[in-house]
Design an enzyme around this catalytic site. Structure first.
Site, PDB file in Angstrom:
ATOM      1  N   ARG A 146      34.653 -30.185 -72.478  1.00 45.13           N
ATOM      2  CA  ARG A 146      35.192 -30.437 -73.818  1.00 45.13           C
ATOM      3  C   ARG A 146      35.824 -31.826 -73.890  1.00 45.13           C
ATOM      4  O   ARG A 146      36.645 -32.187 -73.049  1.00 45.13           O
ATOM      5  CB  ARG A 146      36.231 -29.381 -74.166  1.00 45.13           C
ATOM      6  CG  ARG A 146      36.850 -29.519 -75.555  1.00 45.13           C
ATOM      7  CD  ARG A 146      37.890 -28.437 -75.785  1.00 45.13           C
ATOM      8  NE  ARG A 146      37.295 -27.108 -75.787  1.00 45.13           N
ATOM      9  CZ  ARG A 146      37.980 -25.981 -75.561  1.00 45.13           C
ATOM     10  NH1 ARG A 146      39.289 -26.033 -75.301  1.00 45.13           N
ATOM     11  NH2 ARG A 146      37.371 -24.818 -75.573  1.00 45.13           N
TER      12      ARG A 146
ATOM     13  N   ARG B  10      46.829 -29.437 -76.545  1.00 49.02           N
ATOM     14  CA  ARG B  10      45.391 -29.604 -76.736  1.00 49.02           C
ATOM     15  C   ARG B  10      45.118 -30.740 -77.740  1.00 49.02           C
ATOM     16  O   ARG B  10      46.015 -31.496 -78.096  1.00 49.02           O
ATOM     17  CB  ARG B  10      44.786 -28.281 -77.232  1.00 49.02           C
ATOM     18  CG  ARG B  10      45.018 -27.081 -76.304  1.00 49.02           C
ATOM     19  CD  ARG B  10      44.121 -27.108 -75.089  1.00 49.02           C
ATOM     20  NE  ARG B  10      44.268 -25.924 -74.246  1.00 49.02           N
ATOM     21  CZ  ARG B  10      43.517 -24.825 -74.332  1.00 49.02           C
ATOM     22  NH1 ARG B  10      42.596 -24.709 -75.266  1.00 49.02           N
ATOM     23  NH2 ARG B  10      43.698 -23.822 -73.488  1.00 49.02           N
TER      24      ARG B  10
ATOM     25  N   LYS C  86      48.720 -22.689 -73.537  1.00 53.95           N
ATOM     26  CA  LYS C  86      48.205 -23.791 -74.360  1.00 53.95           C
ATOM     27  C   LYS C  86      49.118 -24.034 -75.563  1.00 53.95           C
ATOM     28  O   LYS C  86      49.804 -23.129 -76.045  1.00 53.95           O
ATOM     29  CB  LYS C  86      46.788 -23.470 -74.839  1.00 53.95           C
ATOM     30  CG  LYS C  86      46.668 -22.188 -75.652  1.00 53.95           C
ATOM     31  CD  LYS C  86      45.212 -21.845 -75.892  1.00 53.95           C
ATOM     32  CE  LYS C  86      45.074 -20.480 -76.553  1.00 53.95           C
ATOM     33  NZ  LYS C  86      43.668 -20.074 -76.699  1.00 53.95           N
TER      34      LYS C  86
ATOM     35  N   LYS D 120      49.081 -26.102 -79.420  1.00 56.61           N
ATOM     36  CA  LYS D 120      48.183 -26.720 -80.398  1.00 56.61           C
ATOM     37  C   LYS D 120      48.983 -27.345 -81.535  1.00 56.61           C
ATOM     38  O   LYS D 120      49.940 -26.751 -82.025  1.00 56.61           O
ATOM     39  CB  LYS D 120      47.209 -25.682 -80.952  1.00 56.61           C
ATOM     40  CG  LYS D 120      46.309 -25.073 -79.877  1.00 56.61           C
ATOM     41  CD  LYS D 120      45.356 -24.040 -80.449  1.00 56.61           C
ATOM     42  CE  LYS D 120      44.430 -23.486 -79.376  1.00 56.61           C
ATOM     43  NZ  LYS D 120      43.481 -22.482 -79.921  1.00 56.61           N
TER      44      LYS D 120
ATOM     45  N   CYS E 256      32.775 -18.643 -83.430  1.00 58.27           N
ATOM     46  CA  CYS E 256      33.008 -19.210 -82.099  1.00 58.27           C
ATOM     47  C   CYS E 256      31.726 -19.115 -81.275  1.00 58.27           C
ATOM     48  O   CYS E 256      30.743 -18.509 -81.687  1.00 58.27           O
ATOM     49  CB  CYS E 256      34.153 -18.474 -81.411  1.00 58.27           C
ATOM     50  SG  CYS E 256      33.746 -16.805 -80.879  1.00 58.27           S
TER      51      CYS E 256
ATOM     52  N   CYS F 134      30.856 -17.787 -73.091  1.00 57.72           N
ATOM     53  CA  CYS F 134      32.310 -17.689 -73.023  1.00 57.72           C
ATOM     54  C   CYS F 134      32.707 -16.462 -72.213  1.00 57.72           C
ATOM     55  O   CYS F 134      32.288 -15.334 -72.523  1.00 57.72           O
ATOM     56  CB  CYS F 134      32.916 -17.611 -74.419  1.00 57.72           C
ATOM     57  SG  CYS F 134      34.710 -17.365 -74.398  1.00 57.72           S
TER      58      CYS F 134
ATOM     59  N   CYS G  57      35.430 -12.017 -79.562  1.00 58.92           N
ATOM     60  CA  CYS G  57      36.513 -11.281 -78.931  1.00 58.92           C
ATOM     61  C   CYS G  57      37.774 -11.487 -79.763  1.00 58.92           C
ATOM     62  O   CYS G  57      37.782 -12.303 -80.689  1.00 58.92           O
ATOM     63  CB  CYS G  57      36.723 -11.743 -77.488  1.00 58.92           C
ATOM     64  SG  CYS G  57      37.685 -13.275 -77.336  1.00 58.92           S
TER      65      CYS G  57
ATOM     66  N   CYS H  92      39.442 -17.809 -81.415  1.00 63.76           N
ATOM     67  CA  CYS H  92      39.185 -19.251 -81.388  1.00 63.76           C
ATOM     68  C   CYS H  92      38.699 -19.805 -82.729  1.00 63.76           C
ATOM     69  O   CYS H  92      38.934 -20.971 -83.023  1.00 63.76           O
ATOM     70  CB  CYS H  92      38.177 -19.578 -80.296  1.00 63.76           C
ATOM     71  SG  CYS H  92      38.851 -19.370 -78.629  1.00 63.76           S
TER      72      CYS H  92
END
Length: 581
Positions: free
Chosen positions: A77, A146, A220, A222, A442, A448, A487, A491
């Site tokens: 990424r 991120r 994480k 954001k 996603c 994934c 899931c 995301c």
């Protein structure tokens, strides 16, 4: 911070990693096709995920115990603040997806780019090449800040220049400072055994990482910067959101939000999605220090024992907004002004189609379904984008809806761009249905590791069916968001949109209703465990009810929120019974 004795396994890995080195360099040099668990956790900080292509699992034979061998691949990424890059950089990424990836490039829901299907032997080459074009993968994943999102509209206006400059500043300020990334990926001699360079001592971790320290963040983090008149970056879905408050062509400050986050685990009732809470108003001179204060509160008080509860939203839920703000003010060093509700978000522009920039030039927003740039027999999208970049040399902006803006085009470029797209079978904005334009999925299955079922590969077919139903009801022009994930990790931000489709088990989805385009409200659970082939038919009565009972100007999300799950379900039952007669 948590007692180290009670910290999760990942915290131990981070703490013992010598600032993200671990054993990555040694394992990168061996002949195995994958990394071990500790390195797998650290690789995320460097911008790559180790994955298993479940479509190809077993193609390499059978492992010990009779299980199919995993088909190891890597996602790489690129972190691109505000989604801004050059044609040359995009062309280089497109070349990489052919040279070391699976021939596709993907625009993310956070304005980044992803290579998929990279093999371990090509991983260093891919990351080094991305750095050669003046981009980076460092901090694109992992327990750090991120990619910083920002409204990508390339308008010739000071407020857009100010917010993009702030996105760049925040990205640089909160980037990891360790030299591990340079040693491992950007040199020919990294062994991972060398002594820590000057200042990199475990005795003073904040000398190496002045913001993060040895353990980095609990989870994480954001950030996003948007406008009240254009929340195209979904500020309420972020750990930290900034809404620019403007006067004329000047940003006079920012409304600061904190505690948004989409992930949840259905089996763990203690987890939940959340939209951010309104915290304060800060001036441009105060904003960096205020953001750092929020960041450090999360660093020091975020849960390091249970990663399911490690996001900032849980700190705020446990403390309450007032106590959280008080702690932020303590770290900031003084009081913060109250949030200005009159400058909250009230509109959302996806920036698709042609727009004047205000400087005599134009930009064009091209819808990229689910962000996947690829060539098919029907549509040579990758080839078309290459031709646009080579012939017209536009500035590139990526959007939070996984699409692309071609900027700084002259009037004479407009027919040339449309001709390239048409020649390659790429639909223009006016040729795409409203529901497809406002949909997003996603990656999910098969690459994934968290995905339970399909999303990107399933949503286009579901949209085909929904298009037919909307056309039958005369609702084709209604604007609402549909977001699908494989899931519950969220995301593609499925919990604050009009219709959220969340993978619950293989081939089945939970349907959520009642969010809205603005993204400042959570939706509610409507139906659970709906088979993929029944998603469109389950939504059909919802659309019929909306057409019959909506108020003037009411959006689908607002209608569902007003009616609630029980009334919608009752109408659907009656509606289905009437159709059966």
């Amino acid at each position: 911070m948590s007692d180290p004795a009670k910290a999760s396994a990942v915290e131990t890995i981070k703490g013992e990693s010598r600032f993200l080195r671990g054993q990555i360099a040694q394992e990168l040099a061996n002949q195995e096709d994958h990394f071990e668990k500790s390195s797998e956790a650290l690789l995320k900080f460097h911008g790559t995920y180790q994955q298993d292509d479940r479509d190809a699992r077993g193609s390499g034979g059978v492992a010990e115990g009779g299980k199919s061998k995993r088909a190891y691949i890597f996602m790489v990424r690129t972190k691109i603040p505000g989604g801004k890059l050059t044609s040359e950089q995009l062309l280089a990424e497109l070349d990489l997806c052919d040279e070391v990836g699976n021939t596709t490039l993907r625009i993310t829901s956070r304005q980044g780019l992803q290579l998929h299907g990279v093999l371990k032997k090509d991983l260093k080459r891919a990351i080094a090449r991305i750095n050669e074009i003046q981009l980076t993968t460092l901090g694109a994943c992992g327990d750090v800040n991120r990619n910083v999102m920002c409204c990508p509209a390339p308008l010739a206006s000071n407020i857009y220049r100010q917010t993009q400059a702030l996105a760049d500043q925040l990205a640089a300020h909160f980037a990891p400072r360790t030299r591990a990334y340079h040693e491992i990926w950007l040199t020919d001699t990294a062994t991972g055994q060398k002594e820590l360079v000057a200042g990199e001592s475990d005795d003073d971790p904040f000398a190496v990482e002045p913001i993060y320290g040895r353990y980095y963040m609990p989870r994480k983090f954001k950030m996003a910067i948007g406008f009240a008149f254009d929340n195209c970056v979904d500020v309420y879905a972020n750990d930290l959101g900034l809404i620019a408050v403007t006067e004329g062509d000047t940003v006079i400050g920012y409304n600061l939000l904190a505690g948004g986050g989409m992930g949840m685990t259905p089996s763990a009732k203690k987890t939940f999605p959340a939209v951010a809470r309104q915290i304060a108003f800060v001036t441009p001179d105060e904003v960096l220090r205020a953001v750092e204060a929020v960041f450090k509160v999360q660093r020091d008080f975020g849960n390091r024992e249970d990663r399911k509860l490690a996001r900032l939203k849980y700190v705020i839920a446990n403390w309450g907004v007032e106590a959280f703000k008080a702690k932020v003010e303590e770290y900031y060093g003084g009081p913060l002004a109250p949030f200005r509700p009159e400058h909250d978000v009230h509109a959302f522009d996806d920036h698709m189609g042609w727009h004047p920039q205000g400087d005599g030039r134009w930009f064009y927003g091209l819808n990229v379904e689910n962000g996947r740039i690829k060539d098919t027999p029907q549509m040579q999208l990758k080839t078309a984008i290459r031709e646009v970049c080579r012939e017209l040399r536009p500035t590139i902006r990526l959007t939070s809806h996984q699409s692309i803006l071609f900027a700084d085009l002259e009037e004479a470029d407009r027919p040339r761009l449309e001709a390239i797209l048409r020649r390659r079978g790429v639909k223009l904005t006016e040729e795409i249905s409203t529901v497809r334009r406002w949909s997003m999925a996603c990656v999910a299955w098969p690459t994934c590791g968290l995905s339970i079922t399909e999303a990107e590969r399933a949503l286009p077919g579901i949209i085909d069916q929904i298009e037919q139903e909307l056309a039958r009801l005369g609702l084709s022009r209604e604007r609402f968001t549909i977001r699908m994930t494989g899931c519950p990790n969220g995301c593609a931000r499925p919990y604050n949109c009009d219709i959220g489709l969340v993978g619950k088990t293989r081939g089945k989805y939970t349907i959520y209703l009642g969010g809205r385009v603005l993204g400042d409200r959570l939706n509610f659970l409507y139906k659970d465990l709906v088979p993929e082939e029944e998603v469109a038919s389950t939504l059909a009565p919802v659309f019929a009810f909306y057409r019959q009972a909506r108020e003037h100007g009411e959006s689908l999300g607002d209608f569902c929120y007003r009616q609630g799950a029980e009334k919608i379900a009752a109408f659907a039952e009656t509606h289905q019974a009437a159709l059966a007669r």
